[in-house]
Design a protein around this motif. Structure first.
Motif, mmCIF file in Angstrom:
data_model
loop_
_atom_site.group_PDB
_atom_site.id
_atom_site.type_symbol
_atom_site.label_atom_id
_atom_site.label_comp_id
_atom_site.label_asym_id
_atom_site.label_seq_id
_atom_site.Cartn_x
_atom_site.Cartn_y
_atom_site.Cartn_z
ATOM 1 N N ASN A 145 -100.635 111.185 96.757
ATOM 2 C CA ASN A 145 -99.561 110.270 97.167
ATOM 3 C C ASN A 145 -99.503 110.088 98.686
ATOM 4 O OD1 ASN A 145 -98.738 112.958 97.343
ATOM 5 N ND2 ASN A 145 -96.584 112.487 97.012
ATOM 6 N N HIS A 146 -100.479 110.640 99.405
ATOM 7 C CA HIS A 146 -100.556 110.382 100.841
ATOM 8 C C HIS A 146 -101.537 109.252 101.133
ATOM 9 C CE1 HIS A 146 -100.859 111.669 105.224
ATOM 10 N NE2 HIS A 146 -99.590 111.408 104.987
ATOM 11 N N TRP A 147 -101.997 108.571 100.069
ATOM 12 C CA TRP A 147 -102.953 107.464 100.265
ATOM 13 C C TRP A 147 -102.329 106.386 101.159
ATOM 14 C CZ3 TRP A 147 -102.767 102.238 99.424
ATOM 15 C CH2 TRP A 147 -103.976 101.549 99.562
ATOM 16 N N ARG A 148 -103.135 105.873 102.062
ATOM 17 C CA ARG A 148 -102.717 104.759 102.924
ATOM 18 C C ARG A 148 -103.870 103.773 102.999
ATOM 19 N NH1 ARG A 148 -98.913 107.326 102.888
ATOM 20 N NH2 ARG A 148 -97.527 108.189 104.457
ATOM 21 N N GLU A 149 -103.591 102.484 103.017
ATOM 22 C CA GLU A 149 -104.659 101.491 103.229
ATOM 23 C C GLU A 149 -105.286 101.766 104.592
ATOM 24 O OE1 GLU A 149 -106.920 99.337 101.945
ATOM 25 O OE2 GLU A 149 -105.354 98.011 101.183
ATOM 26 N N PRO A 150 -106.620 101.991 104.645
ATOM 27 C CA PRO A 150 -107.215 102.345 105.933
ATOM 28 C C PRO A 150 -106.928 101.320 107.035
ATOM 29 C CG PRO A 150 -108.796 102.666 104.161
ATOM 30 C CD PRO A 150 -107.590 102.031 103.551
ATOM 31 N N GLU A 151 -107.034 100.047 106.710
ATOM 32 C CA GLU A 151 -106.703 99.053 107.736
ATOM 33 C C GLU A 151 -105.712 98.078 107.132
ATOM 34 O OE1 GLU A 151 -110.229 97.403 109.513
ATOM 35 O OE2 GLU A 151 -111.091 99.427 109.569
ATOM 36 N N GLY A 152 -104.495 98.519 106.978
ATOM 37 C CA GLY A 152 -103.501 97.641 106.363
ATOM 38 C C GLY A 152 -102.172 98.364 106.252
ATOM 39 N N GLU A 153 -101.268 97.739 105.527
ATOM 40 C CA GLU A 153 -99.890 98.213 105.498
ATOM 41 C C GLU A 153 -99.576 99.027 104.245
ATOM 42 O OE1 GLU A 153 -97.339 97.310 107.863
ATOM 43 O OE2 GLU A 153 -99.228 96.951 108.937
ATOM 44 N N LEU A 196 -99.993 100.685 95.962
ATOM 45 C CA LEU A 196 -101.200 100.829 95.141
ATOM 46 C C LEU A 196 -100.830 101.080 93.671
ATOM 47 C CD1 LEU A 196 -104.345 100.980 95.383
ATOM 48 C CD2 LEU A 196 -104.080 103.451 95.430
ATOM 49 N N LEU A 197 -99.850 101.967 93.467
ATOM 50 C CA LEU A 197 -99.388 102.254 92.100
ATOM 51 C C LEU A 197 -98.916 100.976 91.427
ATOM 52 C CD1 LEU A 197 -97.016 105.368 91.871
ATOM 53 C CD2 LEU A 197 -99.205 105.013 90.732
ATOM 54 N N ASP A 198 -98.116 100.216 92.155
ATOM 55 C CA ASP A 198 -97.557 98.976 91.624
ATOM 56 C C ASP A 198 -98.691 98.027 91.203
ATOM 57 O OD1 ASP A 198 -95.434 97.217 91.040
ATOM 58 O OD2 ASP A 198 -95.757 96.168 92.935
ATOM 59 N N GLN A 199 -99.678 97.855 92.079
ATOM 60 C CA GLN A 199 -100.792 96.955 91.788
ATOM 61 C C GLN A 199 -101.547 97.387 90.538
ATOM 62 O OE1 GLN A 199 -102.462 94.177 93.183
ATOM 63 N NE2 GLN A 199 -100.424 93.911 94.068
ATOM 64 N N ILE A 200 -101.865 98.681 90.472
ATOM 65 C CA ILE A 200 -102.679 99.156 89.339
ATOM 66 C C ILE A 200 -101.875 99.093 88.046
ATOM 67 C CG2 ILE A 200 -104.026 101.087 88.415
ATOM 68 C CD1 ILE A 200 -104.710 101.842 91.293
ATOM 69 N N ALA A 201 -100.604 99.486 88.119
ATOM 70 C CA ALA A 201 -99.781 99.473 86.901
ATOM 71 C C ALA A 201 -99.657 98.058 86.340
ATOM 72 C CB ALA A 201 -98.398 100.051 87.200
ATOM 73 N N ARG A 202 -99.744 97.061 87.203
ATOM 74 C CA ARG A 202 -99.614 95.666 86.742
ATOM 75 C C ARG A 202 -100.919 95.095 86.190
ATOM 76 N NH1 ARG A 202 -94.983 93.095 88.769
ATOM 77 N NH2 ARG A 202 -93.916 94.410 90.290
ATOM 78 N N MET A 203 -102.014 95.819 86.337
ATOM 79 C CA MET A 203 -103.296 95.259 85.885
ATOM 80 C C MET A 203 -103.333 95.213 84.357
ATOM 81 S SD MET A 203 -105.829 97.065 88.619
ATOM 82 C CE MET A 203 -107.372 96.418 88.074
ATOM 83 N N PRO A 204 -103.649 94.044 83.785
ATOM 84 C CA PRO A 204 -103.687 93.969 82.318
ATOM 85 C C PRO A 204 -104.700 94.966 81.764
ATOM 86 C CG PRO A 204 -103.955 91.783 83.345
ATOM 87 C CD PRO A 204 -104.015 92.785 84.441
ATOM 88 N N GLY A 205 -104.307 95.694 80.742
ATOM 89 C CA GLY A 205 -105.238 96.653 80.120
ATOM 90 C C GLY A 205 -104.980 98.090 80.523
ATOM 91 N N VAL A 206 -104.179 98.321 81.569
ATOM 92 C CA VAL A 206 -103.889 99.718 81.949
ATOM 93 C C VAL A 206 -102.813 100.244 80.999
ATOM 94 C CG1 VAL A 206 -103.026 101.257 83.758
ATOM 95 C CG2 VAL A 206 -104.507 99.341 84.371
ATOM 96 N N GLN A 207 -103.265 101.057 80.035
ATOM 97 C CA GLN A 207 -102.320 101.583 79.038
ATOM 98 C C GLN A 207 -101.567 102.792 79.587
ATOM 99 O OE1 GLN A 207 -102.090 100.849 75.649
ATOM 100 N NE2 GLN A 207 -103.621 99.239 75.536
ATOM 101 N N ARG A 208 -102.354 103.655 80.254
ATOM 102 C CA ARG A 208 -101.744 104.861 80.819
ATOM 103 C C ARG A 208 -102.288 105.044 82.221
ATOM 104 N NH1 ARG A 208 -101.907 109.728 76.314
ATOM 105 N NH2 ARG A 208 -100.814 108.645 74.667
ATOM 106 N N LEU A 209 -101.376 105.311 83.143
ATOM 107 C CA LEU A 209 -101.779 105.542 84.530
ATOM 108 C C LEU A 209 -101.235 106.903 84.964
ATOM 109 C CD1 LEU A 209 -102.915 104.548 87.245
ATOM 110 C CD2 LEU A 209 -100.803 103.251 87.590
ATOM 111 N N ARG A 210 -102.146 107.736 85.469
ATOM 112 C CA ARG A 210 -101.740 109.067 85.971
ATOM 113 C C ARG A 210 -102.281 109.243 87.372
ATOM 114 N NH1 ARG A 210 -100.485 112.122 81.777
ATOM 115 N NH2 ARG A 210 -101.458 111.600 79.798
ATOM 116 N N PHE A 211 -101.785 110.253 88.051
ATOM 117 C CA PHE A 211 -102.346 110.582 89.369
ATOM 118 C C PHE A 211 -102.125 112.053 89.641
ATOM 119 C CE2 PHE A 211 -98.032 110.379 91.053
ATOM 120 C CZ PHE A 211 -97.452 109.400 90.254
ATOM 121 N N VAL A 212 -103.079 112.658 90.338
ATOM 122 C CA VAL A 212 -103.012 114.083 90.603
ATOM 123 C C VAL A 212 -103.851 114.360 91.851
ATOM 124 C CG1 VAL A 212 -105.045 114.785 89.198
ATOM 125 C CG2 VAL A 212 -103.081 116.307 89.378
ATOM 126 N N THR A 213 -103.411 115.188 92.815
ATOM 127 C CA THR A 213 -102.229 116.020 92.853
ATOM 128 C C THR A 213 -101.259 115.477 93.890
ATOM 129 O OG1 THR A 213 -103.534 117.992 92.332
ATOM 130 C CG2 THR A 213 -101.424 118.360 93.351
#
Ligand code: SAM
Length: 446
Positions: free
Chosen positions: A204-212, A218-235
């Motif tokens: 959860n410390h991910w940051r766009e290398p050259e962006g805002e 990122l979570l929002d974008q991926i969760a909205r992608m059609p076909g993503v049934q389950r989204l997890r992240f660790v650690t």
């Protein structure tokens, strides 16, 4: 006809190592080398090691000792040490194990094909360190048989917790650009993966290398992608959670109601000595925010007992925190001093017998809590992704969205691996649930 060449990989440690194994397997398979479960018939043996605790690091050396025996009959067998012990030991590993052919650190996994070729040409290679330019071919990942597709979004770690060797073995933190991440997720969805798991030591410390963008975007974008049934992240690192991230977890139903949130200790004094950068109160406050946003959230954690200076009172604070949070799962370890970290220099080491006894008490408490939590699920119908075959004939195994392991009787027809099925829970154990697969409802056509 000459038989195909074979490789065998033994893997220890975290999900990042699991993915590195898939990447190494993929590169070898691109060259027509096939996997085997029998190390004695392999032409290449790779040990993908973990060095988070001393025992894991020792195990890899004893295994190297066993595998080098195969070289007696197989002169052309290659043995490679990979993973975090490879990065930690480098050249020293080649000196210590004369039959070792190469050493490949975690940031150099994408170079396996070149390293093998160099070895075949006669060089004993040490490929370690953290190059700026890293090779990562998303087509060269052997994901076969897996129900979940793992995607690294951030590598390395800058936290420097006083007990942890990871910043030394996986290098400084480095976020991948979102365009690359989204392309890899799309690629996995095209292959039909149901579950996407984002990986990072501090995901959860991910940051766009050259962006805002930050992790919430990122979570929002991926969760909205059609076909993503389950989204997890660790650690996830507790201090790096923001209200926007919590909001996304509450907003998207396909973000799994399961979060691994290592606390390490329930005592402020110990947390300070560990250099974690949060207090017990801040951790509990975050748990409250997360549960308000997502009432069905199952939490798991990591705990270290016997950290230098941990008193009985500190340990009681940990037990108290465990009682209060009621984690759905817990991974607890005895503190293990690691080279190059600050904690071994701290005063008041805890005697190993005391640490063992505390660990036992912690597991005993947690087992009771887990059994109670799991018992509340008896009678419920859960959606399960089928992950494998059970030990008993006629049974299969799966995972619920909240990451619980479920063993179930297959019924007349076994479920396809990777498919989603419904299971009614009949029995609760501390570490798993037992149930019965429900028939797929037949739709009446009008
Ligand atoms: N990056 C994650 C974090 O900081 O929360 C976890 C990294 S580590 C691969 C996984 C777990 O191993 C840690 O959460 C910690 O509980 C445990 N661990 C790490 N170093 C340890 C040590 N020196 N002794 C015992 N356990 C350790």
């Amino acid at each position: 006809m000459t038989p195909p060449r074979r490789f065998f990989i033994e893997t220890w440690g975290c999900q990042m190592n699991e993915l590195d194994t898939q990447r190494m397997a993929g590169q070898l398979m691109q060259q027509g080398i096939l996997p085997t479960h029998q190390p004695e018939e392999a032409d290449i043996i790779l040990l993908n090691s973990c060095s988070v605790r001393e025992k894991a690091a020792q195990k890899v050396y004893s295994r190297l000792g066993e595998y080098r025996q195969f070289k007696r009959d197989r002169g052309d067998l290659l043995i490679g040490l990979c993973g975090c012990v490879a990065q930690q030991e480098g050249e020293k590993a080649l000196e210590r194990v004369p039959d070792l052919d190469f050493v490949l650190g975690p940031a150099r996994v994408g170079e396996l094909q070149e390293v093998v070729a160099r070895r075949r040409a006669g060089e004993r290679v040490v490929a370690t360190g953290f190059p700026e330019d890293r090779q990562y071919d998303i087509d060269a990942v052997s994901r076969a048989g897996e129900y979940k597709g793992m995607v690294t979004i951030i590598e390395g770690c800058n936290k420097n917790c006083t007990f942890c060797i990871v910043p030394k073995t996986r290098g400084p933190e480095r976020s991948r650009p979102s365009a690359e991440i989204l392309r890899e997720v799309r690629h996995l969805l095209d292959y039909g993966f149901q579950e996407i798991e984002l990986l990072g030591q501090t995901v959860n410390h991910w940051r766009e290398p050259e962006g805002e963008w930050d992790f919430a975007d990122l979570l929002d974008q991926i969760a909205r992608m059609p076909g993503v049934q389950r989204l997890r992240f660790v650690t996830s690192y507790p201090r790096d959670f923001t209200p926007r991230m919590v909001e996304q977890i509450g907003r998207h139903a396909n973000i799994c109601p399961y979060l691994h949130l290592p606390v390490q200790s329930g005592s402020d004094r110990v947390l300070r000595r560990m250099g974690r950068g949060y207090t017990r109160g801040e951790y509990l406050d975050l748990v409250g925010q997360l549960r308000r946003a997502r009432p069905d959230l199952a939490l798991s954690t990591d705990l270290i007992v016997g950290f230098p200076g941990e008193t009985e009172e500190d340990f009681e604070s940990t037990l108290e925190l465990v009682r209060e949070v009621r984690f759905a799962a817990m991974y607890a370890f005895k503190y293990s001093p690691r080279p190059g970290t600050a904690a071994p220099r701290l005063s008041d080491p805890v005697q190993p017998e005391v640490a063992s006894e505390r660990l036992q008490r912690l597991f005993q408490l947690q087992n009771g809590i887990q059994e109670e939590i799991n018992r509340e699920l008896v009678g419920e119908e859960l959606e399960v992704i089928v992950t494998g075959w059970g030990k008993q004939p006629g049974t299969q195994t799966g995972r619920t969205p909240c990451h619980r392991v479920v063993h179930f009787a297959t019924g007349p027809e076994p479920a396809l691996l990777g498919s989603v099925t419904r299971v009614q829970v009949e029995t609760a154990l501390p570490h798993s649930l037992l149930g019965r697969r429900l028939p797929v409802p037949v739709l009446a056509l009008s």
